[in-house]
Design an enzyme around this catalytic site. Structure first.
Site, mmCIF file in Angstrom:
data_model
loop_
_atom_site.group_PDB
_atom_site.id
_atom_site.type_symbol
_atom_site.label_atom_id
_atom_site.label_comp_id
_atom_site.label_asym_id
_atom_site.label_seq_id
_atom_site.Cartn_x
_atom_site.Cartn_y
_atom_site.Cartn_z
ATOM 1 N N GLY A 14 0.278 -5.731 1.862
ATOM 2 C CA GLY A 14 1.337 -6.717 1.690
ATOM 3 C C GLY A 14 2.710 -6.068 1.678
ATOM 4 O O GLY A 14 2.890 -4.977 1.135
ATOM 5 N N ARG A 75 -3.373 -5.849 8.337
ATOM 6 C CA ARG A 75 -4.647 -5.431 7.756
ATOM 7 C C ARG A 75 -5.611 -5.120 8.892
ATOM 8 O O ARG A 75 -5.572 -5.752 9.949
ATOM 9 C CB ARG A 75 -5.204 -6.527 6.848
ATOM 10 C CG ARG A 75 -4.207 -6.906 5.746
ATOM 11 C CD ARG A 75 -4.828 -7.794 4.693
ATOM 12 N NE ARG A 75 -3.822 -8.268 3.747
ATOM 13 C CZ ARG A 75 -3.386 -7.578 2.704
ATOM 14 N NH1 ARG A 75 -3.866 -6.360 2.474
ATOM 15 N NH2 ARG A 75 -2.473 -8.068 1.899
ATOM 16 N N ASP A 106 -3.329 -0.323 -3.322
ATOM 17 C CA ASP A 106 -4.630 0.293 -3.561
ATOM 18 C C ASP A 106 -5.437 0.459 -2.276
ATOM 19 O O ASP A 106 -6.000 1.527 -2.018
ATOM 20 C CB ASP A 106 -5.418 -0.550 -4.572
ATOM 21 C CG ASP A 106 -6.739 0.101 -4.969
ATOM 22 O OD1 ASP A 106 -6.704 1.011 -5.812
ATOM 23 O OD2 ASP A 106 -7.788 -0.291 -4.424
ATOM 24 N N THR A 128 4.032 -2.340 -4.020
ATOM 25 C CA THR A 128 3.390 -3.643 -4.198
ATOM 26 C C THR A 128 4.137 -4.413 -5.267
ATOM 27 O O THR A 128 4.474 -3.855 -6.320
ATOM 28 C CB THR A 128 1.912 -3.500 -4.596
ATOM 29 O OG1 THR A 128 1.408 -4.773 -5.025
ATOM 30 C CG2 THR A 128 1.706 -2.498 -5.725
ATOM 31 N N ASP A 130 3.008 -6.473 -7.188
ATOM 32 C CA ASP A 130 2.146 -6.760 -8.336
ATOM 33 C C ASP A 130 2.278 -5.741 -9.464
ATOM 34 O O ASP A 130 1.843 -6.011 -10.593
ATOM 35 C CB ASP A 130 0.679 -6.820 -7.902
ATOM 36 C CG ASP A 130 0.370 -8.048 -7.068
ATOM 37 O OD1 ASP A 130 1.000 -9.095 -7.322
ATOM 38 O OD2 ASP A 130 -0.480 -7.969 -6.167
ATOM 39 N N ASP A 132 0.603 -3.182 -10.184
ATOM 40 C CA ASP A 132 -0.695 -2.986 -10.831
ATOM 41 C C ASP A 132 -1.353 -1.648 -10.480
ATOM 42 O O ASP A 132 -2.539 -1.452 -10.749
ATOM 43 C CB ASP A 132 -1.650 -4.127 -10.459
ATOM 44 C CG ASP A 132 -1.867 -4.245 -8.954
ATOM 45 O OD1 ASP A 132 -1.156 -3.564 -8.184
ATOM 46 O OD2 ASP A 132 -2.744 -5.024 -8.542
ATOM 47 N N ARG A 174 -2.672 -12.518 -8.066
ATOM 48 C CA ARG A 174 -4.061 -12.962 -7.955
ATOM 49 C C ARG A 174 -4.948 -12.290 -8.993
ATOM 50 O O ARG A 174 -5.809 -12.915 -9.598
ATOM 51 C CB ARG A 174 -4.579 -12.657 -6.549
ATOM 52 C CG ARG A 174 -5.923 -13.322 -6.229
ATOM 53 C CD ARG A 174 -6.327 -13.025 -4.799
ATOM 54 N NE ARG A 174 -5.271 -13.353 -3.860
ATOM 55 C CZ ARG A 174 -5.211 -12.890 -2.612
ATOM 56 N NH1 ARG A 174 -6.137 -12.072 -2.173
ATOM 57 N NH2 ARG A 174 -4.225 -13.243 -1.812
#
Length: 323
Positions: A14, A75, A106, A128, A130, A132, A174
């Site tokens: 992303g 992707r 990741d 990212t 996120d 995370d 998500r």
């Protein structure tokens, strides 16, 4: 180990604000160390297809402020196969690429580790929204995404107050609630629904009613998409309270826009450090992180499959301040 003289740079997964700043830094730091730099278009799919473009000092000018990634991203299921990985390695060697900077999350790091194992040293740069990725305090794009959400929150509050409404705002996340928590805490949300720490709807409604009884003219509830649909949360609130409730889904607007100063600086430091690790140390299988404002390198094996946990104290603080 022979000195690396030519490196590639790709963005994968992303997109995130600041990716262009990281590419720019990797290119210019690489050139300053005497290396040639090649850009790989469309991530690992482009690596397999041999979609390379020479990058010089001027070719990465005027991109630091742009969102997204000018190298584009995609992707690639084929890259997940041994055949795809072999093709990617062959194309890289055919182009003379001896090391690779991989900017992504990741899944991108898994590819970087695999290429390193196959003989092409690769270094990961965590990008990212996120936030995370385990082993780094921040990831590129997170601060910009949170500020995009915060801008929306402040605008929504204006209309929510005017009409005495309850608003449900669904944000990205998500599997991770970092964006929801940071935006909700900074924006003063009454409730923040996170995948990591579920909140029963009964508690959400209790908090909402308590605020109304205290004279609050509006309520803002932040929902990370991993919890469920914001529209479903809004429906349940209307049915359980009868309150005028509206729903807004920010969606992919959170991925776009110019990076904040924090993201642009972070990306520049990380991109430059990745080039240094490849060219000065000749090492791969690592990723660049930031810890206590210092750049650090860690083996990719230590971070893959692990998710950075949300601190309980931040969740507790958000709940306390929303009373």
């Amino acid at each position: 180990m022979p000195k690396i003289r030519k490196i590639g740079v790709l963005t994968s997964g992303g997109d995130a604000p600041g990716m262009n700043a990281a590419v720019r830094a990797a290119v210019r730091r690489g050139i300053s160390l005497g290396a040639e730099v090649v850009g790989v278009r469309r991530g690992y799919a482009g690596l397999i297809a041999g979609e390379f473009v020479d990058l010089g000092v001027s070719s990465v000018g005027d991109i630091i402020h742009r969102g997204g990634t000018f190298l584009q991203t995609a992707r690639s299921d084929h890259f997940l196969t041994p055949e795809g990985q072999a093709q990617a390695l062959a194309k890289a060697r055919e182009a003379g690429i001896e090391g690779l900077v991989v900017i992504g999350g990741d899944g991108s790091f898994r590819g970087a580790l695999r290429l390193t194992e196959l003989g092409l040293p690769a270094v990961g740069v965590p990008a990212t929204i996120d936030n995370d990725i385990y082993g780094t305090d921040l990831t590129i794009g997170f601060d910009t995404a949170v500020n995009t959400c915060l801008d929306a929150i402040r605008k929504i509050r204006d209309t929510a107050t005017s009409h005495e409404r309850t608003f449900v705002l669904e944000v990205m996340g998500r599997h991770s609630g970092w964006i929801a928590l940071a935006a909700g805490l900074a924006g003063g949300a009454e409730s923040i629904l996170l995948p990591e720490r579920p909140m029963p709807m009964e508690e959400v409604v209790t908090r909402l009613k308590r605020g109304v009884e205290r004279g609050k003219r509006h309520t803002l509830i932040i929902v990370a998409e991993g919890v469920g649909s914001g529209f479903e949360v809004g429906r349940q609130i209307r049915e359980m309270t009868g309150y005028d409730t509206r729903v807004m889904v920010l969606g992919h607007i959170q991925r776009g826009g110019s990076p904040t100063a924090l993201d642009a600086m972070l990306a520049s430091r990380m991109g430059a450090k990745a080039a240094e690790v490849l060219l000065e140390e000749g090492r791969g299988g690592l990723f660049i992180g930031v810890e206590n404002e210092q750049m650090v390198t860690r083996p990719l094996e230590q971070v893959l499959g692990r998710r950075k946990e949300i601190p309980d104290e931040l969740v507790d603080l958000a709940e306390i301040l929303a009373i």
